[in-house]
Motif scaffolding. Sequence first.
Motif, PDB file in Angstrom:
ATOM      1  N   SER A 185       0.940  -1.281  -0.137  1.00 46.92           N
ATOM      2  CA  SER A 185       0.538   0.446   0.175  1.00 46.92           C
ATOM      3  C   SER A 185       0.804   1.459  -0.186  1.00 46.92           C
ATOM      4  O   SER A 185       1.888   1.143   1.019  1.00 46.92           O
ATOM      5  N   ILE A 186       0.195   2.170  -0.603  1.00 45.93           N
ATOM      6  CA  ILE A 186       1.143   3.669  -0.797  1.00 45.93           C
ATOM      7  C   ILE A 186       0.534   4.694  -0.475  1.00 45.93           C
ATOM      8  O   ILE A 186      -0.720   4.931  -0.941  1.00 45.93           O
ATOM      9  N   ALA A 187       1.125   5.513   0.043  1.00 44.71           N
ATOM     10  CA  ALA A 187       0.427   7.372   0.024  1.00 44.71           C
ATOM     11  C   ALA A 187       1.861   8.020   0.285  1.00 44.71           C
ATOM     12  O   ALA A 187       2.599   8.020   1.152  1.00 44.71           O
ATOM     13  N   GLY A 188       1.089   9.356   0.013  1.00 46.72           N
ATOM     14  CA  GLY A 188       2.168  10.605   0.098  1.00 46.72           C
ATOM     15  C   GLY A 188       1.195  11.446  -0.553  1.00 46.72           C
ATOM     16  O   GLY A 188       0.387  11.435  -1.316  1.00 46.72           O
ATOM     17  N   PRO A 189       1.792  12.722  -0.613  1.00 46.14           N
ATOM     18  CA  PRO A 189       1.477  13.437  -1.506  1.00 46.14           C
ATOM     19  C   PRO A 189       0.778  13.450  -2.893  1.00 46.14           C
ATOM     20  O   PRO A 189       1.602  13.083  -3.586  1.00 46.14           O
ATOM     21  N   SER A 190      -0.038  13.410  -3.167  1.00 45.71           N
ATOM     22  CA  SER A 190      -0.649  13.237  -4.298  1.00 45.71           C
ATOM     23  C   SER A 190       0.415  13.518  -5.750  1.00 45.71           C
ATOM     24  O   SER A 190       0.913  12.413  -6.708  1.00 45.71           O
ATOM     25  N   THR A 191       1.645  15.180  -5.546  1.00 45.31           N
ATOM     26  CA  THR A 191       2.657  14.851  -7.066  1.00 45.31           C
ATOM     27  C   THR A 191       3.507  14.198  -6.678  1.00 45.31           C
ATOM     28  O   THR A 191       4.223  13.810  -7.545  1.00 45.31           O
ATOM     29  N   LEU A 192       3.576  13.635  -5.903  1.00 41.77           N
ATOM     30  CA  LEU A 192       4.742  12.818  -4.975  1.00 41.77           C
ATOM     31  C   LEU A 192       4.178  11.230  -5.555  1.00 41.77           C
ATOM     32  O   LEU A 192       4.924  10.007  -5.161  1.00 41.77           O
ATOM     33  N   VAL A 204      -2.518   2.674  -3.969  1.00 40.21           N
ATOM     34  CA  VAL A 204      -3.032   3.827  -3.621  1.00 40.21           C
ATOM     35  C   VAL A 204      -3.899   4.279  -3.192  1.00 40.21           C
ATOM     36  O   VAL A 204      -4.766   3.808  -3.974  1.00 40.21           O
ATOM     37  N   PHE A 205      -3.434   5.202  -1.951  1.00 39.05           N
ATOM     38  CA  PHE A 205      -4.429   4.883  -1.112  1.00 39.05           C
ATOM     39  C   PHE A 205      -4.381   7.176  -0.740  1.00 39.05           C
ATOM     40  O   PHE A 205      -3.322   7.495  -1.128  1.00 39.05           O
TER      41      PHE A 205
END
Length: 312
Positions: A185-192, A204-205
Amino acid sequence: MINRKDLLGLKELSAEEINYILKTAETMKYVLLQKNKKTPHLQGKAVITLFYENSTRTRLSFELAAKYMSASAANISASTSSVLKGETLIDTGKTIDMMGTDILIIRHPMSGAPHLLAKNVNASVINAGDGMNEHPTQALLDMLTIKEKKGKIEGLKVAIIGDIAHSRVAHSNIWGLTKLGAEVSIAGPSTLIPKDIEKTGAKVFNSVQEALLDADVVMGLRIQLERQKKGLFPTIREYARFFGIDDKRLLLAKKDAILLHPGPVNRGVELSSEVIDGGISLINEQVTNGVAVRMAILYLFSRRGAHYENID
Ligand code: CP
């Protein structure tokens, strides 16, 4: 069995090859923990680290691994080499190759630099991090650490949080972990978050909280400020507030979750200090496992016979 000249990334390795490297690393870890770490495995072999970017962990662990196994080991960094006089990567590689080098370990800011070098030298080329592409030995040491603590990789939920787009560590881990049957599972700023990342099998979450829910393994990533264009997130403080991992957010993961970070860590940004120094952090174990994995890599990629045998 490893039957390839170079280690360029985990994208091209099979699950069997990854498991074989991890099994060899487990044996090397046993050797590493002995009072006398010296083995004759690389006697007569020459190992060179060629680094065009800074490093503490990767470079030193490769050098120590080579020395523990009795190789002749030397380092050359771009800042002190003839690269500054205009020598190309290929010419530098060929020069190092012609000194009898068996294994050439390269870190370079351009994605694909190790692949180019591998086509032009006889030595085995090991990718120690190329741009935003891959950092295979880091992912292998992360997988060894997970396997040691959890006894397996298949079926685990691994949450990778942060700057996925610029992280070669994230890319290698996603390839390796999904091949071994983990759910990433991954998450982070949408630009990254790269647009096509779900093609790799990772999910992607929209929020860190959702990605962390019931995770067995939590992996923080360093913000790669040196590779980012300006304006990808407002401020470091805001990044820490929305995407930083602290004790409270970790409560969302499973009770027996473990925490990894490849280092170097920006304290108080991607991880809080309490989390870095807390009971579930395996950052120090990752460093030790880095030496074991690199011993395994050097051993497995040094067995192609005499260096000069393929030269006409
Ligand atoms: N994790 C990692 O690659 O660290 P270094 O940059 O210190 O080698």
